[in-house]
Design a protein around this motif. Structure first.
Motif, PDB file in Angstrom:
ATOM      1  N   ALA A 228     -16.028   9.095 -11.761  1.00 26.59           N
ATOM      2  CA  ALA A 228     -17.129   9.958 -10.866  1.00 26.59           C
ATOM      3  C   ALA A 228     -16.313  10.703  -9.670  1.00 26.59           C
ATOM      4  O   ALA A 228     -16.676  11.636  -9.451  1.00 26.59           O
ATOM      5  N   LEU A 229     -15.348  10.266  -9.183  1.00 27.97           N
ATOM      6  CA  LEU A 229     -14.469  10.593  -8.384  1.00 27.97           C
ATOM      7  C   LEU A 229     -13.525  11.638  -8.967  1.00 27.97           C
ATOM      8  O   LEU A 229     -12.971  11.623 -10.196  1.00 27.97           O
ATOM      9  N   PRO A 230     -13.296  12.810  -8.191  1.00 24.67           N
ATOM     10  CA  PRO A 230     -12.444  14.013  -8.618  1.00 24.67           C
ATOM     11  C   PRO A 230     -10.891  13.800  -8.800  1.00 24.67           C
ATOM     12  O   PRO A 230     -10.099  14.516  -8.361  1.00 24.67           O
ATOM     13  N   TYR A 231     -10.679  12.513  -9.202  1.00 23.03           N
ATOM     14  CA  TYR A 231      -9.116  12.259  -9.435  1.00 23.03           C
ATOM     15  C   TYR A 231      -9.079  11.563 -10.690  1.00 23.03           C
ATOM     16  O   TYR A 231      -9.633  10.927 -11.089  1.00 23.03           O
ATOM     17  N   PRO A 232      -7.760  12.075 -11.402  1.00 27.29           N
ATOM     18  CA  PRO A 232      -7.363  11.633 -12.861  1.00 27.29           C
ATOM     19  C   PRO A 232      -6.957  10.442 -12.877  1.00 27.29           C
ATOM     20  O   PRO A 232      -7.118   9.597 -13.810  1.00 27.29           O
ATOM     21  N   LEU A 233      -6.165  10.143 -11.936  1.00 21.88           N
ATOM     22  CA  LEU A 233      -5.630   8.587 -12.001  1.00 21.88           C
ATOM     23  C   LEU A 233      -5.346   7.928 -10.346  1.00 21.88           C
ATOM     24  O   LEU A 233      -5.496   8.849  -9.354  1.00 21.88           O
ATOM     25  N   VAL A 234      -5.277   6.706 -10.093  1.00 23.68           N
ATOM     26  CA  VAL A 234      -4.769   6.139  -9.088  1.00 23.68           C
ATOM     27  C   VAL A 234      -3.541   5.839  -9.032  1.00 23.68           C
ATOM     28  O   VAL A 234      -2.832   5.850 -10.173  1.00 23.68           O
ATOM     29  N   GLU A 235      -2.838   5.702  -8.070  1.00 23.17           N
ATOM     30  CA  GLU A 235      -1.720   5.388  -7.764  1.00 23.17           C
ATOM     31  C   GLU A 235      -1.078   4.026  -7.594  1.00 23.17           C
ATOM     32  O   GLU A 235      -2.157   3.097  -7.485  1.00 23.17           O
ATOM     33  N   PRO A 236       0.029   3.531  -8.071  1.00 22.66           N
ATOM     34  CA  PRO A 236       0.320   1.983  -7.935  1.00 22.66           C
ATOM     35  C   PRO A 236       0.048   1.634  -6.694  1.00 22.66           C
ATOM     36  O   PRO A 236      -0.154   0.213  -6.436  1.00 22.66           O
ATOM     37  N   GLU A 237       0.191   2.253  -5.660  1.00 21.39           N
ATOM     38  CA  GLU A 237       0.225   1.560  -4.198  1.00 21.39           C
ATOM     39  C   GLU A 237      -1.307   1.237  -3.905  1.00 21.39           C
ATOM     40  O   GLU A 237      -1.704   0.535  -3.215  1.00 21.39           O
ATOM     41  N   ASP A 238      -2.276   2.164  -4.683  1.00 19.33           N
ATOM     42  CA  ASP A 238      -3.649   1.763  -4.333  1.00 19.33           C
ATOM     43  C   ASP A 238      -3.866   0.477  -4.705  1.00 19.33           C
ATOM     44  O   ASP A 238      -4.789  -0.268  -4.421  1.00 19.33           O
ATOM     45  N   ILE A 239      -3.204   0.104  -5.967  1.00 24.97           N
ATOM     46  CA  ILE A 239      -3.680  -1.421  -6.493  1.00 24.97           C
ATOM     47  C   ILE A 239      -3.059  -2.438  -5.513  1.00 24.97           C
ATOM     48  O   ILE A 239      -3.550  -3.396  -5.305  1.00 24.97           O
ATOM     49  N   ALA A 240      -1.855  -1.948  -5.206  1.00 22.31           N
ATOM     50  CA  ALA A 240      -1.009  -2.916  -4.428  1.00 22.31           C
ATOM     51  C   ALA A 240      -1.782  -3.272  -3.238  1.00 22.31           C
ATOM     52  O   ALA A 240      -1.566  -4.399  -2.645  1.00 22.31           O
ATOM     53  N   ASN A 241      -2.528  -2.229  -2.611  1.00 20.61           N
ATOM     54  CA  ASN A 241      -3.156  -2.337  -1.418  1.00 20.61           C
ATOM     55  C   ASN A 241      -4.438  -3.582  -1.541  1.00 20.61           C
ATOM     56  O   ASN A 241      -4.545  -4.146  -0.748  1.00 20.61           O
ATOM     57  N   MET A 242      -5.091  -3.200  -2.641  1.00 19.44           N
ATOM     58  CA  MET A 242      -6.033  -4.423  -3.036  1.00 19.44           C
ATOM     59  C   MET A 242      -5.549  -5.923  -3.268  1.00 19.44           C
ATOM     60  O   MET A 242      -5.935  -6.880  -2.819  1.00 19.44           O
ATOM     61  N   VAL A 243      -4.221  -5.915  -3.845  1.00 13.89           N
ATOM     62  CA  VAL A 243      -3.341  -7.085  -4.122  1.00 13.89           C
ATOM     63  C   VAL A 243      -3.227  -7.766  -2.611  1.00 13.89           C
ATOM     64  O   VAL A 243      -3.418  -8.979  -2.530  1.00 13.89           O
ATOM     65  N   ALA A 244      -2.602  -6.906  -1.752  1.00 18.05           N
ATOM     66  CA  ALA A 244      -2.273  -7.587  -0.618  1.00 18.05           C
ATOM     67  C   ALA A 244      -3.394  -8.049   0.095  1.00 18.05           C
ATOM     68  O   ALA A 244      -3.496  -9.064   0.910  1.00 18.05           O
ATOM     69  N   PHE A 245      -4.567  -7.300   0.099  1.00 16.34           N
ATOM     70  CA  PHE A 245      -5.953  -8.070   0.913  1.00 16.34           C
ATOM     71  C   PHE A 245      -6.261  -9.262   0.120  1.00 16.34           C
ATOM     72  O   PHE A 245      -6.651 -10.025   1.028  1.00 16.34           O
ATOM     73  N   LEU A 246      -6.331  -9.389  -1.150  1.00 18.45           N
ATOM     74  CA  LEU A 246      -6.920 -10.549  -1.699  1.00 18.45           C
ATOM     75  C   LEU A 246      -5.907 -11.598  -1.504  1.00 18.45           C
ATOM     76  O   LEU A 246      -6.277 -12.830  -1.605  1.00 18.45           O
ATOM     77  N   ALA A 247      -4.379 -11.266  -1.434  1.00 14.13           N
ATOM     78  CA  ALA A 247      -3.616 -12.214  -1.102  1.00 14.13           C
ATOM     79  C   ALA A 247      -3.651 -12.834   0.266  1.00 14.13           C
ATOM     80  O   ALA A 247      -3.129 -13.972   0.908  1.00 14.13           O
ATOM     81  N   SER A 248      -4.171 -12.071   1.391  1.00 16.27           N
ATOM     82  CA  SER A 248      -4.228 -12.341   2.722  1.00 16.27           C
ATOM     83  C   SER A 248      -5.408 -13.129   2.876  1.00 16.27           C
ATOM     84  O   SER A 248      -6.482 -13.497   2.362  1.00 16.27           O
ATOM     85  N   ASP A 249      -5.507 -14.027   4.235  1.00 14.60           N
ATOM     86  CA  ASP A 249      -6.491 -14.453   4.630  1.00 14.60           C
ATOM     87  C   ASP A 249      -7.868 -13.547   4.979  1.00 14.60           C
ATOM     88  O   ASP A 249      -8.908 -14.021   5.068  1.00 14.60           O
ATOM     89  N   GLU A 250      -7.564 -12.338   4.961  1.00 11.56           N
ATOM     90  CA  GLU A 250      -8.897 -11.429   4.883  1.00 11.56           C
ATOM     91  C   GLU A 250      -9.664 -11.569   3.741  1.00 11.56           C
ATOM     92  O   GLU A 250     -10.813 -11.231   3.860  1.00 11.56           O
ATOM     93  N   GLY A 251      -8.997 -12.047   2.704  1.00 18.18           N
ATOM     94  CA  GLY A 251      -9.758 -12.482   1.452  1.00 18.18           C
ATOM     95  C   GLY A 251      -9.810 -13.764   1.351  1.00 18.18           C
ATOM     96  O   GLY A 251     -10.298 -14.348   0.284  1.00 18.18           O
TER      97      GLY A 251
END
Length: 268
Positions: A228-251
């Motif tokens: 839906a969004l106007p980007y063909p791909l996401v970057e590896p760092e975008d996934i890493a951001n979510m990994v860091a969130f889930l790994a932390s106490d914020e998640g």
């Protein structure tokens, strides 16, 4: 203070792409890293360039530049004994284990009925059974430590949607969702959280470009891949951001969840 100071993360498929980005991001958050990769072609049906030993060494270099310790090993996620060995060595050297990122995977394309048995089996063995073996090799340590933990499994849009020309891949990625949901229930009493992340296409080089030829032959199926969004791909760092969130106490209260980083593709 960084969110993961004093933690140790085990990451599969860490030589490049998402795995490398996850290793660097978790290191930047204060974690020491156990990084593994097969570092060679895992299947004759994989046509894109395989990860290499030099790329795994580069991941280690980037982690060290964050001021963190790192242990690397060339291990195939289909090799349970190899996984168990590197977990033992990593915990002995780095002192503990807190985060498991089951990232390793392969992809190739074909009509469901045209896939060979070997083509099907290689994807299932790496993407699904390899995740189970990763869990089997790491969970006993997390439980024994008695201090909780976070397991993050990298699935895909194809883990929540029927993607044409990817029956084996979609089956494996749907499979890890069921695995994660079951583990979330089983491990909840130990304060170990288990979640899956579902990217759209990620700019990792894990594509032999043959998908386009399949879509051209069946153009009515092409829109299933459109975000839906106007980007063909996401970057590896975008996934890493979510990994860091889930790994932390914020998640810390999130488990059994499917976190979509899909450019809105699953809304189509």
């Amino acid at each position: 203070m960084a969110r993961l100071t004093g933690k140790v993360a085990f990451i599969t498929g860490a030589a490049r792409g998402q795995g490398r980005a996850e290793a660097v991001r978790l290191a930047a958050e204060g974690a020491d890293i156990i990084a593994i990769d097969i570092a060679r072609n895992p299947s004759p049906h994989v046509k894109y360039a395989p990860a290499t030993e030099a790329e795994l060494e580069e991941t280690a270099k980037l982690v060290k530049e964050q001021g963190r310790r790192v242990l690397t090993r060339e291990v195939d996620v289909r090799d349970l004994a190899g996984l168990e060995s590197v977990v033992r060595d990593g915990v002995a050297e780095l002192g503990r284990l807190d985060i498991v990122v089951a990232n390793a995977g392969i992809a190739n394309y074909g009509l469901t009925w045209d896939l060979s048995e070997e083509q099907w089996q290689d994807v299932i063995d790496i993407n699904l059974t390899g995740v189970w073996k990763t869990v089997k090799a790491t969970v006993p340590t997390l439980i024994e430590q008695g201090q909780g933990g976070s397991i993050i499994i990298i699935s895909s849009v194809a883990g929540l949607k029927g993607m044409p020309f990817l029956a084996h891949y979609a089956s494996s990625k749907h499979g890890v969702v069921g695995l994660a949901k079951t583990l979330a229930n089983e491990l909840g009493e130990h304060d170990i959280r288990v979640n899956t992340i579902h990217p759209h296409g990620v700019r990792t080089g894990m594509n032999d470009n043959s998908l386009q030829s399949f879509i051209e032959k069946s153009p009515d199926l092409g829109p299933i891949y459109m975000p839906a969004l106007p980007y063909p791909l996401v970057e590896p760092e975008d996934i890493a951001n979510m990994v860091a969130f889930l790994a932390s106490d914020e998640g810390k209260y999130i488990t059994g969840t499917q976190l979509r980083v899909d450019l809105g593709a699953l809304n189509r």
